[in-house]
Scaffold this active site. Sequence first.
Site, PDB file in Angstrom:
ATOM      1  N   LYS A  83       0.858  -1.194   0.000  1.00 54.54           N
ATOM      2  CA  LYS A  83       0.000   0.000   0.000  1.00 54.54           C
ATOM      3  C   LYS A  83       0.890   1.238   0.000  1.00 54.54           C
ATOM      4  O   LYS A  83       1.762   1.394   0.875  1.00 54.54           O
ATOM      5  CB  LYS A  83      -0.849  -0.040   1.271  1.00 54.54           C
ATOM      6  CG  LYS A  83      -2.282   0.390   1.103  1.00 54.54           C
ATOM      7  CD  LYS A  83      -3.064   0.042   2.359  1.00 54.54           C
ATOM      8  CE  LYS A  83      -4.397   0.736   2.377  1.00 54.54           C
ATOM      9  NZ  LYS A  83      -5.112   0.505   3.632  1.00 54.54           N
TER      10      LYS A  83
HETATM   11  O1  G3P Z   1      -7.734   1.347   5.408  1.00 52.96           O
HETATM   12  C1  G3P Z   1      -8.085   2.610   4.975  1.00 52.96           C
HETATM   13  C2  G3P Z   1      -9.480   3.058   5.315  1.00 52.96           C
HETATM   14  O2  G3P Z   1     -10.388   2.035   5.121  1.00 52.96           O
HETATM   15  C3  G3P Z   1      -9.602   3.778   6.626  1.00 52.96           C
HETATM   16  O3  G3P Z   1     -10.920   3.929   7.036  1.00 52.96           O
HETATM   17  O4  G3P Z   1     -12.618   4.537   8.729  1.00 52.96           O
HETATM   18  O5  G3P Z   1     -10.212   5.163   9.107  1.00 52.96           O
HETATM   19  O6  G3P Z   1     -11.567   6.324   7.378  1.00 52.96           O
HETATM   20  P1  G3P Z   1     -11.355   5.070   8.123  1.00 52.96           P
END
Ligand code: G3P
Length: 214
Positions: A83
């Site tokens: 990533k």
């Molecule tokens: O892994 C990246 C993403 O899914 C993060 O999600 O909920 O922290 O915005 P969030």
Amino acid sequence: MKFFIDSADVAEIKEAASMGLLDGVTTNPSLVAKTGRPFKEVLLEICDIVRGPVSAEVIGTTHDDMVAEAREYAALNDNIVVKLPLTPEGLKATRTVSREGIQTNVTLCFSAPQALLAAKAGATYISPFVGRLDDVSDDGMNVVADIVEIYRTYEFPTQVLVASVRHPMHVLEAAKLGADVSTCPLKVLLQLAKHPLTDAGLEKFLEDWKQVPK
Ligand code: G3P
């Protein structure tokens, strides 16, 4: 549509895998920090649980640092997807490592033009963060719709991985738009199966069954 779990918690990943619906895993530095465990140890354990793509995020911010990390992570297991952040250096690193056959997931994508660049850099996956866009009064799903349209128009092989998913409606909209993957927290994966009418209906069936002569 493929379902990934957005988690670095081994217990959560095992629970999602036991549902038989899990196609892969995405992690990020915040999720790994929550486990309190060393990154590579967690990563290898996840790869043993799920036989699908497992995203491991780089911490470097320069091309050279990111490429070195990408090579290191990719060598750990064939299922590891590196990533990389959607920055100019991240795009350069994506181009370098994708030419070496390393699978990549370009993360922190918040616009369709950014996604266009990631596809041109040879990314395997692009991760638009729908929840975080909604949080700032933007429309995350509009961005996903634009990305899907652009990728289809130019036949880019980059897969659209909808991230920052907060609730089942995000998954529904992503599926309607033809996104390739939704990565969800365990809570959302479990919510997808839930319906109050299913619960009420089952309760009634089981109650009525008691009247059936044995
Ligand atoms: O892994 C990246 C993403 O899914 C993060 O999600 O909920 O922290 O915005 P969030």
